[in-house]
Design a protein around this motif. Structure first.
Motif, PDB file in Angstrom:
ATOM      1  N   SER A  90       0.844  -1.188   0.000  1.00  0.00           N
ATOM      2  CA  SER A  90       0.000   0.000   0.000  1.00  0.00           C
ATOM      3  C   SER A  90       0.882   1.241   0.000  1.00  0.00           C
ATOM      4  N   SER A 147       1.011   5.604   2.016  1.00  0.00           N
ATOM      5  CA  SER A 147       0.437   6.585   2.937  1.00  0.00           C
ATOM      6  C   SER A 147       0.322   6.032   4.357  1.00  0.00           C
ATOM      7  N   TYR A 148      -0.853   6.177   4.991  1.00  0.00           N
ATOM      8  CA  TYR A 148      -0.961   5.828   6.410  1.00  0.00           C
ATOM      9  C   TYR A 148      -0.903   4.318   6.651  1.00  0.00           C
ATOM     10  N   ALA A 149      -1.102   3.517   5.616  1.00  0.00           N
ATOM     11  CA  ALA A 149      -0.946   2.074   5.796  1.00  0.00           C
ATOM     12  C   ALA A 149       0.493   1.754   6.205  1.00  0.00           C
ATOM     13  N   SER A 176      -4.623  -4.160   5.742  1.00  0.00           N
ATOM     14  CA  SER A 176      -4.963  -2.778   5.412  1.00  0.00           C
ATOM     15  C   SER A 176      -6.067  -2.736   4.360  1.00  0.00           C
ATOM     16  N   GLU A 177      -6.981  -1.764   4.506  1.00  0.00           N
ATOM     17  CA  GLU A 177      -8.053  -1.575   3.526  1.00  0.00           C
ATOM     18  C   GLU A 177      -8.136  -0.083   3.200  1.00  0.00           C
ATOM     19  N   ASN A 178      -8.373   0.239   1.935  1.00  0.00           N
ATOM     20  CA  ASN A 178      -8.365   1.642   1.527  1.00  0.00           C
ATOM     21  C   ASN A 178      -9.285   1.872   0.342  1.00  0.00           C
ATOM     22  N   ARG A 188      -8.981   1.652  -5.414  1.00  0.00           N
ATOM     23  CA  ARG A 188      -8.372   1.098  -4.209  1.00  0.00           C
ATOM     24  C   ARG A 188      -7.060   0.419  -4.576  1.00  0.00           C
ATOM     25  N   ILE A 206      -8.474   5.052   4.929  1.00  0.00           N
ATOM     26  CA  ILE A 206      -7.609   3.895   5.181  1.00  0.00           C
ATOM     27  C   ILE A 206      -7.904   3.394   6.585  1.00  0.00           C
ATOM     28  N   TRP A 207      -7.953   2.079   6.734  1.00  0.00           N
ATOM     29  CA  TRP A 207      -8.052   1.504   8.075  1.00  0.00           C
ATOM     30  C   TRP A 207      -7.388   0.144   8.103  1.00  0.00           C
ATOM     31  N   HIS A 208      -7.203  -0.372   9.304  1.00  0.00           N
ATOM     32  CA  HIS A 208      -6.511  -1.647   9.511  1.00  0.00           C
ATOM     33  C   HIS A 208      -7.467  -2.614  10.175  1.00  0.00           C
TER      34      HIS A 208
END
Length: 284
Positions: A119, A121-123, A155-157, A191, A278-280
């Protein structure tokens, strides 16, 4: 005795102040290419300057991976003070940065564990935080790397692009996809998939519907997983990010939401006006 670990990443990652001030965290910049000029992301070129130049100049800039020499120079320096290093980089399907890091690590005395974040960025930021936490528990460098490679899959975005034209000219979408999006005024949701590559996830008719759809996608993930935090990353549209945060909080009161800006290296392709979530996903 706990071995001292250096943490290395690249400028596609979001680096908050606590990581900037961490003496063990090192960031290798990607290059931003305007014609014959190459600028180091985050050093020679701010995001404000990037957006200004894109608005005023005809040529769409490009990005370039860091030269192997930059990695080799850093590794040689770190080998004096560190027992090992963990390098977490942008997906190797999106950049040659990880390959350069791996090549450089083969010729230096420092042990380097190279991790594909799959991924950007914040991932990447999430993996850095998790790795540092594991190190503080006294876990070995190699075992941390094994764990982080597993965590990268969680990770999901979802991304609403600010500029279809920049995404297309950067080689991130086909001419047909660009033409359809432009003619039909479609707002595609992009994504980074589980393999680490960009893909067109869904087509919607408006930005508002795209944001509502992203909330639906998060709601589904939220009920299926343990999600501690959500990040909203934006391209010079803080007001939209703040409004989107309030929409999320109206449905998920108390949710920890971080707002941050995408780096210049990402903005080159995604464009001003981009908004991403973005989230985990952790198991319940």
């Amino acid at each position: 005795m706990t071995k001292k670990i250096a943490w290395i990443t690249d400028s596609t990652a979001y680096i908050p102040d606590d990581l900037k001030n961490n003496p063990d965290v090192y960031v290798i910049p990607l290059g931003i290419v305007f014609g014959n000029n190459v600028f180091d992301d985050g050093i020679d070129l701010t995001t404000e300057e990037l957006y200004r130049r894109i608005r005023e100049e005809k040529d769409i800039p490009k990005t370039s991976q860091p030269p192997i020499g930059k990695f080799a120079e850093l590794f040689e320096k770190l080998s004096i003070d560190y027992d090992c290093a963990i390098a977490i980089h942008v997906s190797d399907k999106l950049s040659g940065t990880l390959a350069c890091c791996t090549s450089a690590s083969d010729s230096v005395p420092l042990r380097v564990e190279v991790i594909d974040s799959k991924s950007m960025s914040y991932a990447i930021t999430t993996l850095l935080y998790k790795g540092i936490e594991l190190a503080e528990q006294g876990i070995d460098c190699k075992d941390i790397a094994v764990k982080l490679r597993q965590e990268a899959d969680k990770s999901e975005n979802y991304i609403v692009l600010g500029s279809l034209e920049q995404f297309y000219k950067g080689g991130r979408m086909t001419g047909t996809q660009y033409l359809l999006g432009s003619l039909l005024r479609i707002k595609p949701i992009i994504r980074i998939n589980s393999g680490g590559a960009f893909e067109l996830f869904e087509r919607v008719r408006s930005e508002k519907k795209a944001y509502l759809r992203m909330i639906e996608l998060f709601k589904h993930a939220y009920h299926q997983n343990n999600i501690k935090q959500l990040q909203i990353m934006h391209g010079n549209v803080r007001n939209k990010a703040e409004a989107f945060k309030q929409d999320l909080l109206s449905q998920f009161p108390g949710l920890d939401i971080v707002i941050g800006e995408i780096s210049s290296a990402i903005a080159v392709h995604a464009g001003e006006g981009t908004l991403a979530v973005i989230w985990h996903n952790e198991e319940k």
